[in-house]
Design a protein around this motif. Structure first.
Motif, PDB file in Angstrom:
ATOM      1  N   ASP A 163       0.824  -1.205   0.000  1.00 31.43           N
ATOM      2  CA  ASP A 163       0.000   0.000   0.000  1.00 31.43           C
ATOM      3  C   ASP A 163       0.866   1.266   0.000  1.00 31.43           C
ATOM      4  OD1 ASP A 163       1.028  -0.179   2.510  1.00 31.43           O
ATOM      5  OD2 ASP A 163      -0.881  -0.312   3.552  1.00 31.43           O
ATOM      6  N   SER A 164       0.199   2.401   0.074  1.00 25.21           N
ATOM      7  CA  SER A 164       0.851   3.711   0.156  1.00 25.21           C
ATOM      8  C   SER A 164       1.845   3.947  -0.984  1.00 25.21           C
ATOM      9  CB  SER A 164       1.564   3.872   1.507  1.00 25.21           C
ATOM     10  OG  SER A 164       0.650   3.762   2.557  1.00 25.21           O
ATOM     11  N   ASN A 165       1.458   3.552  -2.172  1.00 25.78           N
ATOM     12  CA  ASN A 165       2.292   3.822  -3.354  1.00 25.78           C
ATOM     13  C   ASN A 165       3.649   3.147  -3.319  1.00 25.78           C
ATOM     14  OD1 ASN A 165       0.882   5.279  -5.230  1.00 25.78           O
ATOM     15  ND2 ASN A 165       1.404   7.269  -4.362  1.00 25.78           N
ATOM     16  N   CYS A 166       3.802   2.088  -2.541  1.00 25.36           N
ATOM     17  CA  CYS A 166       5.136   1.500  -2.428  1.00 25.36           C
ATOM     18  C   CYS A 166       5.584   0.810  -3.710  1.00 25.36           C
ATOM     19  CB  CYS A 166       5.227   0.557  -1.233  1.00 25.36           C
ATOM     20  SG  CYS A 166       4.593  -1.094  -1.493  1.00 25.36           S
ATOM     21  N   LEU A 167       4.648   0.471  -4.611  1.00 26.50           N
ATOM     22  CA  LEU A 167       5.061  -0.134  -5.874  1.00 26.50           C
ATOM     23  C   LEU A 167       5.968   0.791  -6.672  1.00 26.50           C
ATOM     24  CD1 LEU A 167       1.825  -1.935  -7.159  1.00 26.50           C
ATOM     25  CD2 LEU A 167       3.886  -2.976  -6.195  1.00 26.50           C
ATOM     26  N   SER A 168       5.793   2.105  -6.476  1.00 31.16           N
ATOM     27  CA  SER A 168       6.623   3.059  -7.219  1.00 31.16           C
ATOM     28  C   SER A 168       8.083   2.975  -6.805  1.00 31.16           C
ATOM     29  CB  SER A 168       6.108   4.487  -7.017  1.00 31.16           C
ATOM     30  OG  SER A 168       6.243   4.883  -5.659  1.00 31.16           O
ATOM     31  N   HIS A 169       8.361   2.348  -5.664  1.00 33.84           N
ATOM     32  CA  HIS A 169       9.742   2.234  -5.199  1.00 33.84           C
ATOM     33  C   HIS A 169      10.466   1.032  -5.798  1.00 33.84           C
ATOM     34  CE1 HIS A 169       8.967   5.529  -2.565  1.00 33.84           C
ATOM     35  NE2 HIS A 169       8.085   4.868  -1.825  1.00 33.84           N
ATOM     36  N   PHE A 170       9.745   0.210  -6.553  1.00 30.08           N
ATOM     37  CA  PHE A 170      10.393  -0.879  -7.282  1.00 30.08           C
ATOM     38  C   PHE A 170      10.825  -0.324  -8.647  1.00 30.08           C
ATOM     39  CE2 PHE A 170       8.178  -3.090  -3.981  1.00 30.08           C
ATOM     40  CZ  PHE A 170       8.972  -4.191  -3.700  1.00 30.08           C
ATOM     41  N   SER A 171      11.780   0.586  -8.589  1.00 29.92           N
ATOM     42  CA  SER A 171      12.201   1.349  -9.763  1.00 29.92           C
ATOM     43  C   SER A 171      13.648   1.028 -10.116  1.00 29.92           C
ATOM     44  CB  SER A 171      12.075   2.854  -9.483  1.00 29.92           C
ATOM     45  OG  SER A 171      12.951   3.224  -8.422  1.00 29.92           O
TER      46      SER A 171
END
Length: 218
Positions: A163-171
């Motif tokens: 949650d909390s936009n953490c997918l964007s940290h798999f960059s």
């Protein structure tokens, strides 16, 4: 109070750093995993001069999900495998950086190395082979969906876990910072002064981003 707050933050960061170094202990991969990996690496061929003297060691390293937030961020785990020869000095490392994106390094490179002359060449040069799984792949906090899921269903499933936009940290940038951290941590622990990076496909972009980091540790 401000000094006490700064001191507590410093001690927290120091504790995490020390725990990371103390946890840097290569250990034989689990018997089932090691057996499967060695079979994939060597197959039924006895052509490798090292076929009876290879060791596969595993390492799990915690890193911040969001490197911008540092160690105050949620932590994820990175998986690394080292291939070495028994009795050979660990004088330098050859890193294999996989493409994709989304392709695990270990599951890809171990079968590829099985019939490759590069295996004997690298190990006979007193080098160990280091293969990390990128964040989100393999055994590095994998982002997996149920088979048959549509992209929308997959995203919904992942958002429930992350949650909390953490997918964007798999960059790519965070993956490059992972690589920088691993290179520094593993090289320092083994007193390695020289290492080599081999990358292909997306892996070349990954390494380029690593080289462009303004404050690299390694």
């Amino acid at each position: 109070m401000n000094h006490l707050f700064q001191l507590s933050n410093f001690l927290l960061i120091l504790l995490v750093a020390l725990s990371s170094v103390s946890a840097l202990s290569w250990s034989p991969c689990s018997s089932t995993q090691q057996s499967r990996a060695l079979n994939n690496l060597l197959g039924s061929s006895s052509s490798s001069a090292f076929s009876s003297s290879l060791s596969l060691d595993c390492l799990t390293v915690p890193v911040p999900l969001d490197w911008n937030a540092g160690w105050n961020s949620r932590l994820i785990s990175l998986s690394v495998v080292k291939i070495r020869s028994f009795g050979v000095d660990d004088s330098s490392h050859m890193w294999f950086i996989q493409g994709g994106p989304g392709v695990p390094g270990v599951a890809t490179y171990i079968p590829e190395l099985r019939n490759s002359p590069a295996l004997d060449l690298i190990l006979s040069s007193n080098m160990s082979i280091i293969i990390p799984d990128h964040r989100g792949t393999g055994n590095s906090t994998p982002l997996n969906c149920e088979t048959g899921y549509s992209p929308k269903q997959c995203l919904q499933q992942l958002n429930k876990w992350c949650d909390s936009n953490c997918l964007s940290h798999f960059s790519t940038t965070n993956a490059a910072k992972d690589l920088d951290y691993l290179l520094n941590l593993i090289s320092d622990s083994a007193n390695i002064k020289k290492y080599h990076l081999f990358a292909e496909s997306y892996g070349t972009f990954h390494v380029q981003r690593y080289l462009m980091l303004p404050n690299r540790m390694s």
